[in-house]
Structure formats: structure tokens, C-alpha cells
Design a protein around this motif. Structure first.
Motif, mmCIF file in Angstrom:
data_model
loop_
_atom_site.group_PDB
_atom_site.id
_atom_site.type_symbol
_atom_site.label_atom_id
_atom_site.label_comp_id
_atom_site.label_asym_id
_atom_site.label_seq_id
_atom_site.Cartn_x
_atom_site.Cartn_y
_atom_site.Cartn_z
ATOM 1 N N GLY A 58 -2.441 -0.086 -2.127
ATOM 2 C CA GLY A 58 -1.869 0.259 -0.991
ATOM 3 C C GLY A 58 -2.074 -0.971 0.088
ATOM 4 O O GLY A 58 -2.894 -2.001 0.026
ATOM 5 N N ALA A 59 -1.341 -1.040 1.202
ATOM 6 C CA ALA A 59 -1.371 -2.080 2.048
ATOM 7 C C ALA A 59 -0.969 -1.523 3.554
ATOM 8 O O ALA A 59 -0.077 -0.486 3.769
ATOM 9 C CB ALA A 59 -0.220 -3.107 1.868
ATOM 10 N N MET A 60 -1.503 -2.308 4.527
ATOM 11 C CA MET A 60 -1.286 -2.061 5.688
ATOM 12 C C MET A 60 -0.044 -2.937 6.067
ATOM 13 O O MET A 60 -0.454 -4.286 5.990
ATOM 14 C CB MET A 60 -2.474 -2.108 6.613
ATOM 15 N N VAL A 61 1.101 -2.644 6.657
ATOM 16 C CA VAL A 61 1.990 -3.510 7.094
ATOM 17 C C VAL A 61 2.446 -3.582 8.561
ATOM 18 O O VAL A 61 2.584 -2.395 9.111
ATOM 19 C CB VAL A 61 3.300 -3.068 6.097
ATOM 20 N N LEU A 62 2.155 -4.624 9.111
ATOM 21 C CA LEU A 62 2.793 -4.692 10.563
ATOM 22 C C LEU A 62 3.955 -5.483 10.623
ATOM 23 O O LEU A 62 4.199 -6.455 10.070
ATOM 24 C CB LEU A 62 1.765 -5.237 11.200
ATOM 25 N N ARG A 63 4.692 -5.217 11.423
ATOM 26 C CA ARG A 63 5.904 -6.072 11.625
ATOM 27 C C ARG A 63 6.277 -6.175 13.250
ATOM 28 O O ARG A 63 5.813 -5.199 14.087
ATOM 29 C CB ARG A 63 7.115 -5.289 11.371
ATOM 30 N N HIS A 64 6.545 -7.475 13.451
ATOM 31 C CA HIS A 64 6.723 -8.061 14.895
ATOM 32 C C HIS A 64 7.560 -8.981 15.185
ATOM 33 O O HIS A 64 7.289 -10.155 14.489
ATOM 34 C CB HIS A 64 5.237 -8.295 15.682
ATOM 35 N N LYS A 65 8.614 -8.916 15.747
ATOM 36 C CA LYS A 65 9.640 -10.106 16.221
ATOM 37 C C LYS A 65 10.203 -10.855 14.788
ATOM 38 O O LYS A 65 9.896 -12.152 14.695
ATOM 39 C CB LYS A 65 8.986 -10.865 17.173
ATOM 40 N N GLY A 66 10.302 -10.146 13.704
ATOM 41 C CA GLY A 66 10.897 -10.661 12.471
ATOM 42 C C GLY A 66 9.844 -11.112 11.689
ATOM 43 O O GLY A 66 10.190 -11.759 10.514
ATOM 44 N N VAL A 67 8.565 -11.023 11.793
ATOM 45 C CA VAL A 67 7.581 -11.498 10.948
ATOM 46 C C VAL A 67 6.632 -10.182 10.394
ATOM 47 O O VAL A 67 6.580 -9.143 11.147
ATOM 48 C CB VAL A 67 6.442 -12.390 11.733
ATOM 49 N N GLU A 91 7.609 -4.687 -3.067
ATOM 50 C CA GLU A 91 8.225 -3.385 -2.253
ATOM 51 C C GLU A 91 8.383 -3.750 -0.814
ATOM 52 O O GLU A 91 9.204 -3.657 0.129
ATOM 53 C CB GLU A 91 7.558 -2.188 -2.665
ATOM 54 N N ILE A 92 6.979 -4.725 -0.407
ATOM 55 C CA ILE A 92 6.844 -5.005 0.971
ATOM 56 C C ILE A 92 7.956 -5.924 1.231
ATOM 57 O O ILE A 92 8.537 -6.020 2.424
ATOM 58 C CB ILE A 92 5.707 -5.780 1.399
ATOM 59 N N ILE A 93 8.462 -6.862 0.481
ATOM 60 C CA ILE A 93 9.390 -7.892 0.765
ATOM 61 C C ILE A 93 10.818 -7.449 0.692
ATOM 62 O O ILE A 93 11.567 -7.547 1.569
ATOM 63 C CB ILE A 93 9.223 -9.035 -0.376
ATOM 64 N N ARG A 94 10.910 -6.493 -0.167
ATOM 65 C CA ARG A 94 12.159 -5.730 -0.103
ATOM 66 C C ARG A 94 12.376 -4.912 1.230
ATOM 67 O O ARG A 94 13.677 -4.999 1.587
ATOM 68 C CB ARG A 94 12.163 -4.770 -1.550
ATOM 69 N N ASP A 95 11.446 -4.075 1.427
ATOM 70 C CA ASP A 95 11.506 -3.456 2.735
ATOM 71 C C ASP A 95 11.757 -4.336 3.937
ATOM 72 O O ASP A 95 12.639 -4.028 4.763
ATOM 73 C CB ASP A 95 10.351 -2.534 2.883
ATOM 74 N N SER A 96 11.072 -5.412 4.074
ATOM 75 C CA SER A 96 11.073 -6.451 5.203
ATOM 76 C C SER A 96 12.568 -6.963 4.988
ATOM 77 O O SER A 96 13.097 -7.090 6.257
ATOM 78 C CB SER A 96 10.147 -7.352 4.750
ATOM 79 N N ASN A 97 13.208 -7.215 4.077
ATOM 80 C CA ASN A 97 14.709 -7.796 3.922
ATOM 81 C C ASN A 97 15.691 -6.650 4.378
ATOM 82 O O ASN A 97 16.490 -7.038 5.329
ATOM 83 C CB ASN A 97 14.965 -8.221 2.830
ATOM 84 N N ARG A 98 15.122 -5.514 3.974
ATOM 85 C CA ARG A 98 16.101 -4.226 4.394
ATOM 86 C C ARG A 98 16.173 -4.207 5.817
ATOM 87 O O ARG A 98 17.290 -3.950 6.521
ATOM 88 C CB ARG A 98 15.603 -3.221 3.718
ATOM 89 N N ARG A 99 15.097 -4.115 6.501
ATOM 90 C CA ARG A 99 14.899 -4.368 8.100
ATOM 91 C C ARG A 99 15.268 -5.392 8.766
ATOM 92 O O ARG A 99 15.211 -5.416 10.095
ATOM 93 C CB ARG A 99 13.357 -3.943 8.017
ATOM 94 N N GLY A 100 15.665 -6.535 7.767
ATOM 95 C CA GLY A 100 16.181 -7.734 8.797
ATOM 96 C C GLY A 100 15.077 -8.662 9.310
ATOM 97 O O GLY A 100 15.164 -9.678 10.056
ATOM 98 N N ASN A 101 13.755 -8.530 8.699
ATOM 99 C CA ASN A 101 12.724 -9.438 9.082
ATOM 100 C C ASN A 101 12.889 -10.842 8.177
ATOM 101 O O ASN A 101 13.426 -10.949 7.326
ATOM 102 C CB ASN A 101 11.260 -8.945 8.679
ATOM 103 N N ALA A 102 12.551 -11.848 8.897
ATOM 104 C CA ALA A 102 12.805 -13.221 8.596
ATOM 105 C C ALA A 102 11.561 -13.908 7.507
ATOM 106 O O ALA A 102 11.651 -14.798 6.739
ATOM 107 C CB ALA A 102 13.303 -14.211 9.316
ATOM 108 N N TRP A 103 10.238 -13.133 8.095
ATOM 109 C CA TRP A 103 9.190 -13.989 7.556
ATOM 110 C C TRP A 103 7.998 -13.086 6.924
ATOM 111 O O TRP A 103 7.871 -11.868 7.553
ATOM 112 C CB TRP A 103 8.259 -14.692 8.530
#
Length: 177
Positions: A58-67, A91-103
């Protein structure tokens, strides 16, 4: 489930675990709408032939301003042959791309550590990060993971029963951090 995986991994490495209330406070703080941060805990589970499900990693995942930040990530060592961290980060990368995160910020690793090699295998670029550590007493702090005293403490910690380590870890962590 994630905290149990994290605590298990920390114990295996010989390091005290932060308390569950501390981890809850981090999540709660980052979910405060004033900060504009999204926080999730991502779990990978494996179902056995008996129908029982076990949390693998598992992982704690935080998203803020595209990062996307992953401050805490862990897998159970018995599943290492399955390379769960590869699937978890995929899965983290795939979800991040789906949400439009850049980094994706993989976080810090010590030069030469296996964690750094893992991150670089994903094509991560490395940048030096300056860290400042202060002691309450004003005495200089020597950070040396290879020191005999540190190695002795880690080996001793690994020998503690997991339940005892889980109870003592938060107390020690407060004094160490």
C-alpha cells in the motif's frame, strides 16, 4: 490495512513505526480544504484460493497542483518475489495520468540505496535535496545509518515481538523525530 503493512515492513527493517494517530493526523491535515491537497491510501490485495484476501502492499498518495507525492509506501516481504511495488507504482502513475497530474515525486532516497535504484528504473531524474536537522539541545547531530550503534539498535529492534515493537515504536519515534 496499510498501517499494518507499513508497521510490518518497518519492523523487518529494524526501525520503529510512527503511531497510527500520527498517520491519521497526516491524512486529516492534508485533507483540509485550505491546502488544496487530495490524499488517498492505495492498497494492493491478493485473493487466495480459499477466498480470503490479504493486503500485499500500500501507499499513502498525496496530490497537489499537478504533483503526486508518495511519502509512505510498503509491501509485505513474503510477496517481494511478485514485485508488488512495480504494480503499486504502475497503478499510482496510471491513476495520476487519469487525473491529469503532470509529475510524480518519488521522494528522497540515500545515494546508493536500493530504493533509489528502484526509482531510477522508472526513469526518475535525481536532484540533490538539502536537509537541515536541528537538535533541541543545540548539540550537533551525526546521521550515520552505518554506525555500529545504529546497526546494533536495528538488529535489536528486529528481535522484538511485533506487538511490542508496535507499542514501543510510536513512543521512540516521538523522541527521534
Amino acid at each position: 490495512e496499510f498501517y499494518d503493512v507499513l508497521a510490518d515492513n518497518m519492523h523487518r527493517k529494524g526501525s520503529p513505526i510512527y503511531g497510527f494517530p500520527f498517520m491519521e493526523a497526516i491524512t486529516r491535515e492534508f485533507l483540509d480544504p485550505r491546502y488544496g491537497v487530495e490524499a488517498d491510501v492505495l492498497l494492493l490485495e491478493l485473493s487466495g484460493a480459499d477466498g480470503k484476501t490479504e493486503t500485499v502492499s500500500g501507499a499513502m498518495v498525496l496530490r497537489h497542483k499537478g504533483v503526486v507525492y508518495v511519502p509512505f509506501v510498503s509491501s509485505r516481504s513474503k510477496f517481494f518475489p511478485l514485485r508488488p511495488n512495480n504494480l503499486l507504482y504502475w497503478e499510482i502513475i496510471r491513476d495520476s495520468n487519469r487525473r491529469g497530474n503532470a509529475w510524480l515525486d518519488f521522494g528522497t532516497s540515500i545515494r546508493g540505496a536500493s530504493t533509489l535504484q528502484f526509482k531510477e528504473s522508472w526513469g526518475a531524474a535525481t536532484y540533490p535535496v538539502v536537509s537541515y536537522v536541528y537538535s533541541e539541545s543545540g548539540e550537533p547531530i551525526r546521521l550515520d545509518a552505518g554506525a555500529k550503534s545504529v546497526q546494533f539498535g536495528a538488529e535489536l529492534w528486529k528481535k522484538l515481538r511485533r506487538g511490542i515493537a508496535d507499542r514501543l515504536g510510536p513512543v521512540l519515534s516521538k523522541r527521534m523525530v
